[in-house]
Write an enzyme that holds these catalytic residues in place. Structure first.
Site, PDB file in Angstrom:
ATOM      1  N   ALA A  48      -4.952 107.578  29.721  1.00 22.96           N
ATOM      2  CA  ALA A  48      -5.135 108.470  30.866  1.00 22.96           C
ATOM      3  C   ALA A  48      -6.616 108.701  31.136  1.00 22.96           C
ATOM      4  O   ALA A  48      -7.068 108.672  32.282  1.00 22.96           O
ATOM      5  CB  ALA A  48      -4.428 109.801  30.631  1.00 22.96           C
ATOM      6  N   ASP A  49      -7.378 108.932  30.078  1.00 26.92           N
ATOM      7  CA  ASP A  49      -8.825 109.123  30.223  1.00 26.92           C
ATOM      8  C   ASP A  49      -9.492 107.884  30.799  1.00 26.92           C
ATOM      9  O   ASP A  49     -10.329 107.963  31.703  1.00 26.92           O
ATOM     10  CB  ASP A  49      -9.450 109.441  28.866  1.00 26.92           C
ATOM     11  N   VAL A  50      -9.136 106.726  30.252  1.00 31.39           N
ATOM     12  CA  VAL A  50      -9.772 105.482  30.689  1.00 31.39           C
ATOM     13  C   VAL A  50      -9.408 105.161  32.133  1.00 31.39           C
ATOM     14  O   VAL A  50     -10.266 104.792  32.941  1.00 31.39           O
ATOM     15  CB  VAL A  50      -9.381 104.325  29.752  1.00 31.39           C
TER      16      VAL A  50
END
Length: 401
Positions: A173-175
């Site tokens: 999700a962060d990436v």
């Protein structure tokens, strides 16, 4: 080899203010920095990005932080002081891009919401990355990567059939949010080139996961069926799964019309091709359990290397399941694709980190330097903004930097 490509700077001359924490915003700005932008990371004096305390660590230094903050310069600013705010305002006036991933409302409390930043610099591109977006019922909820995977539906389709739902092992999700923000920033720069106008960008971790689930979402919208965890199979095609061999497990994807007959022939069962239970993709999906059992009975007759050689020889998508160490030491990824790079840290010496996954023939992105130590470039950046040595010394003494 890509490690030997001419190294250029597609974003040379671009100035970026990075006010990010942890992964999403720092990953976005690391991409911009590796492409040649001058990224200035703003951190709290004495503390810095909370990622500086994240594992893994080497001799007390977070290599996690180093990975996501390479190629940047660093400055510390106490934004609770007027002098700290003054410096940030000067940086904003000179910047092209500002990136932050605080919870909605934090930048406003600091005195730097988009409306105020735009007054200082109408051309600035202001990218805000958050868990749920800047507005709406969920906007003020705390969010980290596992939360985004859970509430977006991603976790519901990840895991073994009938088993517990699990998160993707990587911080996907962060990436994804960082990549989406980077893409939006580059598009906004193109628009600014045409109009002279900056703009505000709102990227959410959860939205990014929902987009990654496009194929799953479409099953629901088209059929009304709610996709669930299917282990290593695909909802839309078959066969495609992991299969045991004499000495391990391999992955095979042969669900398409072109691949399926090749697999049947390699396994010595040409009669499967015209079998009514397997003749179409719809039939194979319906009878996938029976088909997977038949396939595994055959793969179990070979070692992983033996069956992979046969599958790859006819051009079938197949692979061993490698662990992180095996990938890191694989000559194709390590050398040919140049997926890892060494940086020189002032305390640790050589540190190996993951490289960019983008290859370009004229302006190939590359890691330009190690992540900054806390406040490493304070003097350099403040001097560029016109502050004297005496003023900088006074700011340090007063805890303003």
């Amino acid at each position: 080899m890509y490690s030997e490509l001419k190294k250029g700077s597609a974003l040379k001359g671009l100035k970026v203010i990075d006010m990010g924490q942890m992964v999403a915003a720092p990953y976005c700005t690391a991409m911009l920095a590796d492409m040649g932008a001058d990224v200035i990371k703003v951190e709290v004096p004495g503390k810095g990005d909370i990622a500086r305390n994240s594992l893994p660590k080497q001799d007390g230094v977070s290599t996690y932080f180093i990975t996501f903050n390479r190629s940047k310069r660093g400055i510390t600013l106490n934004l609770k002081t007027e002098k700290g705010k003054e410096v940030l305002r000067k940086l904003i006036q000179q910047a092209d891009v500002l990136v932050e991933n605080f919870r909605p409302g934090v930048m406003e409390r600091l005195g730097f919401p988009y409306e105020e930043v735009e007054k200082l610099n109408p051309r600035i591109i202001y990218a805000a990355i958050s868990g749920f977006g800047q507005r709406g019922e969920y906007a003020n909820r705390a969010c980290f990567d596992p939360i985004a995977q859970a509430i977006s539906g991603m976790m519901s389709v990840t895991g073994s059939t009938g088993g517990e739902h699990v998160r993707c092992g990587a911080s996907i999700a962060d990436v994804l949010a960082g990549q989406n923000a980077c893409c939006a920033i580059l598009a906004a720069l193109r628009y600014r080139d045409q109009t002279g106008q900056g703009q505000y960008i709102d990227v959410a971790l959860v939205d990014s996961c929902i987009v990654a689930l496009s194929s799953m979402n479409q099953i629901y919208f088209t059929t009304g069926k709610i996709p669930d965890a299917r282990g290593n199979t695909f909802e839309a095609t078959a066969p495609g799964n992991t299969y045991h061999t004499k000495d391990g497990v391999i992955s095979i994807s042969a669900g398409q019309a072109r691949e399926w007959p090749k697999l049947a022939r390699v396994l010595g069962h040409e009669e499967w091709i015209e079998d009514e239970k397997f003749i179409t993709v719809d039939a194979r999906v319906k009878n996938r359990l029976e088909l997977d059992d038949l396939i595994e009975k055959e793969t179990m007759q070979y070692s992983s290397d033996e069956i992979l050689e046969k599958l790859l020889e006819v051009g079938l998508p197949a692979a061993p399941i490698l662990n992180v160490a095996q990938v890191a030491n694989n000559p194709h990824f390590r050398d040919e694709r140049a997926m890892y790079v060494d940086v020189e840290h002032p305390q640790l010496g050589k540190v190996t980190i993951t490289n960019q996954g983008i290859k370009m023939t004229k302006t190939n992105p590359y890691v330009r330097s190690c992540a900054p130590t806390l406040g490493q470039h304070n003097f350099e950046i403040l001097e560029e903004l016109g502050y004297t040595s005496e003023e900088i010394a006074s700011m340090k003494e007063n805890g303003e930097i």
